[in-house]
Design a protein around this motif. Structure first.
Motif, mmCIF file in Angstrom:
data_model
loop_
_atom_site.group_PDB
_atom_site.id
_atom_site.type_symbol
_atom_site.label_atom_id
_atom_site.label_comp_id
_atom_site.label_asym_id
_atom_site.label_seq_id
_atom_site.Cartn_x
_atom_site.Cartn_y
_atom_site.Cartn_z
ATOM 1 N N VAL A 79 -3.322 9.961 5.054
ATOM 2 C CA VAL A 79 -3.066 8.627 4.487
ATOM 3 C C VAL A 79 -3.112 7.608 5.628
ATOM 4 N N LYS A 80 -4.030 6.660 5.539
ATOM 5 C CA LYS A 80 -4.222 5.680 6.606
ATOM 6 C C LYS A 80 -3.664 4.309 6.210
ATOM 7 N N GLY A 81 -3.314 3.543 7.240
ATOM 8 C CA GLY A 81 -2.928 2.152 7.024
ATOM 9 C C GLY A 81 -1.524 1.928 6.509
ATOM 10 N N LEU A 132 1.533 4.232 -3.341
ATOM 11 C CA LEU A 132 1.218 5.659 -3.235
ATOM 12 C C LEU A 132 1.953 6.461 -4.293
ATOM 13 N N ASN A 133 1.446 7.647 -4.555
ATOM 14 C CA ASN A 133 2.136 8.572 -5.446
ATOM 15 C C ASN A 133 3.556 8.780 -4.925
ATOM 16 N N PRO A 134 4.590 8.678 -5.773
ATOM 17 C CA PRO A 134 5.986 8.788 -5.311
ATOM 18 C C PRO A 134 6.254 10.028 -4.458
ATOM 19 N N THR A 135 5.645 11.148 -4.832
ATOM 20 C CA THR A 135 5.845 12.383 -4.073
ATOM 21 C C THR A 135 5.271 12.258 -2.667
ATOM 22 N N LYS A 170 0.831 -1.206 0.000
ATOM 23 C CA LYS A 170 0.000 0.000 0.000
ATOM 24 C C LYS A 170 0.865 1.255 0.000
ATOM 25 N N LEU A 171 1.958 1.228 0.775
ATOM 26 C CA LEU A 171 2.876 2.368 0.798
ATOM 27 C C LEU A 171 3.578 2.512 -0.553
ATOM 28 N N ALA A 204 4.628 0.542 7.897
ATOM 29 C CA ALA A 204 5.518 0.429 6.738
ATOM 30 C C ALA A 204 6.386 1.672 6.597
ATOM 31 N N ALA A 205 5.803 2.847 6.854
ATOM 32 C CA ALA A 205 6.566 4.093 6.780
ATOM 33 C C ALA A 205 7.642 4.133 7.856
#
Length: 370
Positions: free
Chosen positions: A108-110, A68-71, A64-65, A114-115
């Motif tokens: 941004v959830k979930g 996401l949009n790279p930015t 999911k991470l 991972a972040a």
């Protein structure tokens, strides 16, 4: 460059004074030669107590991470890395995992776990810091608030002389003084405190945590520096210290006196998780008892255990006293570590057996339905 060394009697450890002399020519002072001498005290380096890695995110959360949009993805990881660095190194605060992840991820959830994994990898690759939390066995003896705490631990390997630590902590005078006071307080707490069973709110950072009452601690600190008050502050004085208006060290008005504000530093060390503070029952202690018959005491906190370690404190004392490390204390630490490892292995084995037992039950139910 003259060099003097003396052995403390341990097999591979040594304590040395290193004197460096540099000559400077000052034209404004009639071209006289001035000699600047710097003395450094080198301590043996010992491993800190065990910490625990952060949990690894599930594959679905990692995906999911990544999707996401790279930015957006880069901003989340970068912001989280900066927050961890700023809070740990700048503000010296314990890190609340929920708060920093929520602030960095925003709407941004979930993807918080991972972040956090990505931020941990970046900090490790760039700065040599690892994002850790208190190991599970130490956590069992601490209040609930410590379960959500994160700490940045320096994982860069140092040499026997502690060159990396010396360069890291002696860059600025104030942090260097604070680290010195912390090591002295940790030494008194661990080497002069007692590990008898207490009735405080927390058992401490480990089964063998040693607690020292504040009256005993201040008495010992006063012997090190007579400008440090021999008694702890009163309840009213403690409130003033927290509001930055507390009592001054004796002789603190002189520019020549460099005695730190012990009251304020103890408050700071507790807030930063370097020290634990609790109200406990102490049968032999009469001074400072409150109405409930308890006294305030200090012990090594989880952050100090992971950054410094009990073994380092024992060797620090032996280096200062020019003696061999206390074998009884080292054996106590080894015994505590071995006990924790055995309990962890038993938990893992027990968990595995539980999973194996659940599977036949589910299969049995399915056969009944069929």
């Amino acid at each position: 460059m003259p060099r003097r060394s003396r052995s403390n009697g341990a097999a591979t450890e040594s304590v040395s004074f290193i004197e460096e002399e540099e000559e400077y020519n000052n034209n404004e002072e009639d071209s006289e030669d001035f000699i600047m001498t710097q003395t450094q005290f080198t301590f043996s380096q010992q491993p800190a107590d065990k910490s625990q890695n952060i949990d690894v995110a599930r594959t679905s959360e990692q995906s999911k991470l990544s999707d996401l949009n790279p930015t957006t993805r880069t901003k989340i990881v970068t912001d989280l890395s900066r927050m961890l660095l700023f809070k740990a190194l700048g503000m010296k605060e314990p890190i609340d995992r929920t708060k920093v992840c929520s602030e960095a991820c925003g709407e941004v959830k979930g993807v918080s776990k991972a972040a956090l994994n990505e931020a941990d990898k970046r900090l490790k690759d760039v700065f040599g810091f690892g994002v850790k939390h208190v190991n599970s066995k130490m956590e069992e003896n601490l209040p609930v608030r410590f379960k959500n705490r994160l700490y940045l631990i320096n994982e860069v390997r140092d040499d026997d002389a502690g060159t990396h630590s010396l360069n890291l902590h002696s860059a600025h005078k104030e942090p260097m003084t604070e680290k010195g006071v912390l090591m002295v307080v940790l030494s008194f707490a661990f080497c002069k405190g007692t590990s008898a069973v207490r009735s405080g709110l927390m058992k401490g950072a480990g089964k063998k945590t040693r607690w020292i009452t504040e009256h005993h601690l201040y008495s010992l600190l006063h012997r090190v520096d007579e400008n440090i008050p021999s008694e702890p502050p009163s309840a009213e004085g403690r409130k003033k210290t927290r509001s930055s208006g507390g009592r001054q060290s004796l002789g603190g008005g002189s520019d020549l006196v460099e005695t730190p504000d012990i009251d304020a530093l103890l408050e700071k060390f507790v807030a930063q998780d370097y020290l634990l503070r609790d109200k406990i029952e102490e049968g032999d202690e009469t001074a400072g008892k409150s109405e409930d018959g308890k006294v305030i005491a200090y012990a090594m906190g989880p952050r100090a255990a992971m950054e410094v370690g009990r073994r380092q404190v024992v060797y620090f004392c032996s280096n200062v006293l020019d003696e061999k490390p206390d074998p009884t204390m080292l054996a106590e630490i080894d015994e505590d570590d071995e006990s924790s490892e055995e309990e962890e292995e038993e938990d893992e084995e027990g968990g595995g057996d539980q999973v194996l037992e659940e599977e036949p039950k589910k299969r049995g139910k399915r056969q009944k339905r069929g």
